[in-house]
Design an enzyme around this catalytic site. Structure first.
Site, short mmCIF file in Angstrom:
data_model
loop_
_atom_site.label_atom_id
_atom_site.label_comp_id
_atom_site.label_asym_id
_atom_site.label_seq_id
_atom_site.Cartn_x
_atom_site.Cartn_y
_atom_site.Cartn_z
N ASP A 155 -27.67 -4.32 102.32
CA ASP A 155 -28.29 -4.06 101.02
C ASP A 155 -29.26 -2.87 101.01
OD1 ASP A 155 -29.39 -4.27 98.48
OD2 ASP A 155 -29.82 -6.40 98.58
N HIS A 203 -26.31 -12.11 96.42
CA HIS A 203 -27.55 -12.90 96.45
C HIS A 203 -27.30 -14.34 95.97
CE1 HIS A 203 -29.30 -9.12 97.40
NE2 HIS A 203 -29.13 -8.62 96.20
C1 NGQ Z 1 -30.39 -2.57 93.11
N1 NGQ Z 1 -31.20 -4.33 94.55
O1 NGQ Z 1 -29.70 -2.34 92.16
O2 NGQ Z 1 -30.52 -1.77 94.04
C2 NGQ Z 1 -31.06 -3.93 93.20
C3 NGQ Z 1 -32.42 -3.86 92.57
C4 NGQ Z 1 -32.03 -4.50 90.15
C5 NGQ Z 1 -31.25 -5.61 94.88
N2 NGQ Z 1 -31.01 -6.46 93.95
C6 NGQ Z 1 -32.45 -3.46 91.14
N3 NGQ Z 1 -31.55 -5.99 96.09
O3 NGQ Z 1 -31.49 -5.55 90.52
O4 NGQ Z 1 -32.25 -4.24 88.97
ZN ZN Z 2 -28.00 -4.82 95.78
#
Ligand code: NGQ
Ligand code: ZN
Length: 469
Positions: free
Chosen positions: A335, A284
């Site tokens: 993702d 990101h």
């Molecule tokens: C994740 N996903 O770990 O799946 C993360 C969300 C977080 C993205 N960042 C949860 N798209 O960052 O705590």
């Molecule tokens: Zn992620």
């Protein structure tokens, strides 16, 4: 079809009327494959009797740099307003609820279907950012690598290359805050993480198409001593080139929390306290100051962009135009898997820049003024670096390639100069007709050999997990 673990040692020959090489489009390309690699390649050639004639434009497949396989099951199921301030963080609450339900078997079935769909989209390697480690109560499985093994098995079933990125996740916020209940299945101490990593290394040793990397969930989830210990320990065991992935600076709240904790922004902190290099993939990296952006670009770390998920979660727009001008490298990831389309990822990336800048044709380079060609080549190179593979039609590389559907009018009629732009900016149907991984055909005329059985198992799991049926 021969075993997934054994590359075919016979010479196979192929002929393509046009193919995208590292140097650009070439015509009448005759190439051969041996032991899963490109063995010879000639342009302006003629088809020999033994050559398999590929029926349309041939392109390299690309590596998908960022996946949480299990999240595929909830794609499109979080698009209902629960309050006027729905955000990334309320989406995460829903995601944690799904996490509580998944068994190892479920994880395998979801990942197998996902990986088949990735192959159908033209991805042949995936960086699997894997943090769903423990059982529903948060206890270690009898085998620490139980869930990792399910992902490896799913990739083997599908015939997709896996870059397994076992994740260290210990805390809920900056400065080592205790994890919350929703995170119980993710949590490792540094020691148990290193044990898991070792188990994965053993399983993947000498696997022809899988790779292993290192991964920290985010700066919220690990402390500096943990990062130092993991990198020092793995570097000491001669793991000095494997990729290191981390989520970073995706949301403004994360940036603010980082400043409140350390006085520094996340990328600034990582750059100053740990140091960036071309081993890193910063997933990101949406919210950057000029100094942070330049630090990533000059380190040659990959920005792991996930355009459709970042749009879906309301993250913000990555400064890709300036980053590219500074020589920055990037790859694409699907993702949360709200889209399994290279076309949609690249188109969304370019269109986000256009919408912000109120201008056209943003991601080109002086030496590559075609936006589609530039997007595709950069995503290929960035994917290779972040997933530790070498995809691309060149002798010595892994023999991964795909054939687009020549019956589509733009594919049939376009010259080489326009072909990628036509595909990326003017078609909606899937044009990926055939896909080869290490010389083995995995998608044949849009079809994967296990798709019917995988599909019915996946339907069963969606009903069970999402609708209690
Ligand atoms: C994740 N996903 O770990 O799946 C993360 C969300 C977080 C993205 N960042 C949860 N798209 O960052 O705590
Ligand atoms: Zn992620």
């Amino acid at each position: 079809m021969s075993s997934l673990h054994q590359a075919n040692s016979d010479l196979q020959c192929f002929f393509a009327e046009r193919a995208l090489l590292p140097s650009g489009w070439a015509n009448n390309v005759l190439f051969s494959v041996k032991n899963g690699q490109f063995y010879s390649l000639e342009t302006n050639s003629t088809a020999t009797d033994k050559a398999n004639i590929l029926s349309g434009p041939v392109l390299p497949t690309i590596a998908n740099v960022h996946s949480h396989a299990f999240q595929r099951i909830m794609a499109g199921a979080a698009e209902v307003s629960l309050n006027p301030n729905d955000s990334f963080w309320s989406w995460r609450d829903l995601m944690y609820k799904i996490v509580q339900k998944l068994t190892p078997d479920d994880a395998h079935i979801i990942a197998k279907q996902l990986y088949i769909d990735m192959l159908k989209a033209g991805y042949s390697q995936v960086g699997e950012f894997h943090y769903l480690h423990h059982d529903i109560g948060g206890k270690h499985y009898g085998q620490l690598a139980e869930m990792s093994n399910q992902l490896i098995a799913a990739a083997d079933d599908a015939g997709l290359g896996l870059t397994l990125l076992p994740v260290l996740y210990s805390h809920s916020g900056f400065g080592g805050q205790a994890p919350n209940a929703g995170q119980a299945r993710f949590i490792h101490s540094t020691d148990s993480y290193l044990t898991l990593h070792q188990a994965c290394a053993k399983t993947l040793a000498n696997h022809p198409i899988h790779q292993l990397g290192v991964c920290f969930h985010s700066l919220r989830a690990v402390t500096k001593p943990q990062i130092d210990t993991v990198l020092q320990t793995l570097n000491a065991s001669s793991n000095t080139t494997s990729p290191i992935h981390i989520h970073i600076a995706e949301q403004q709240k994360e940036v603010q929390d980082s400043i409140n904790w350390s006085g520094q922004r996340p990328v600034e902190w990582l750059h100053n306290e740990i140091g960036l290099s071309d081993r890193w993939c910063l997933v990101h990296a949406t919210h950057l100051t000029e100094t942070e952006r330049q630090a990533i670009a000059s380190s040659q770390a990959i920005a792991g962009l996930c355009p459709t998920t970042e749009a879906n979660l309301g993250d913000g727009i990555f400064p890709a135009v300036t980053f590219e001008k500074e020589g920055g490298r990037w790859g694409i990831g699907s993702d949360s898997h709200v889209s399994l389309s290279i076309v949609e990822e690249l188109r969304t990336l370019e269109y986000g820049q256009r919408l912000r800048d109120q201008q056209r044709n943003r991601l080109y380079r002086p030496e590559q003024t075609s936006v589609g060609d530039n997007l595709y080549q950069q995503a290929l190179l960035g994917g290779n670096q972040a997933c530790s593979v070498s995809l691309g039609l060149a002798v010595g590389n892994r023999a991964d390639f795909m054939v687009l559907d020549e019956s589509q009018p733009f594919m049939a009629a376009s010259d080489n100069k326009d072909l990628l732009n036509r595909w990326l900016f003017a078609t909606n149907e899937n044009l990926v007709k055939d896909v080869f991984v290490a010389g083995q055909q995995r998608i044949k005329n849009f079809h994967h050999e296990h798709e019917e059985s995988s599909r019915s198992a996946f339907i069963r799991i969606i009903k069970k997990v999402m609708y209690d049926a």
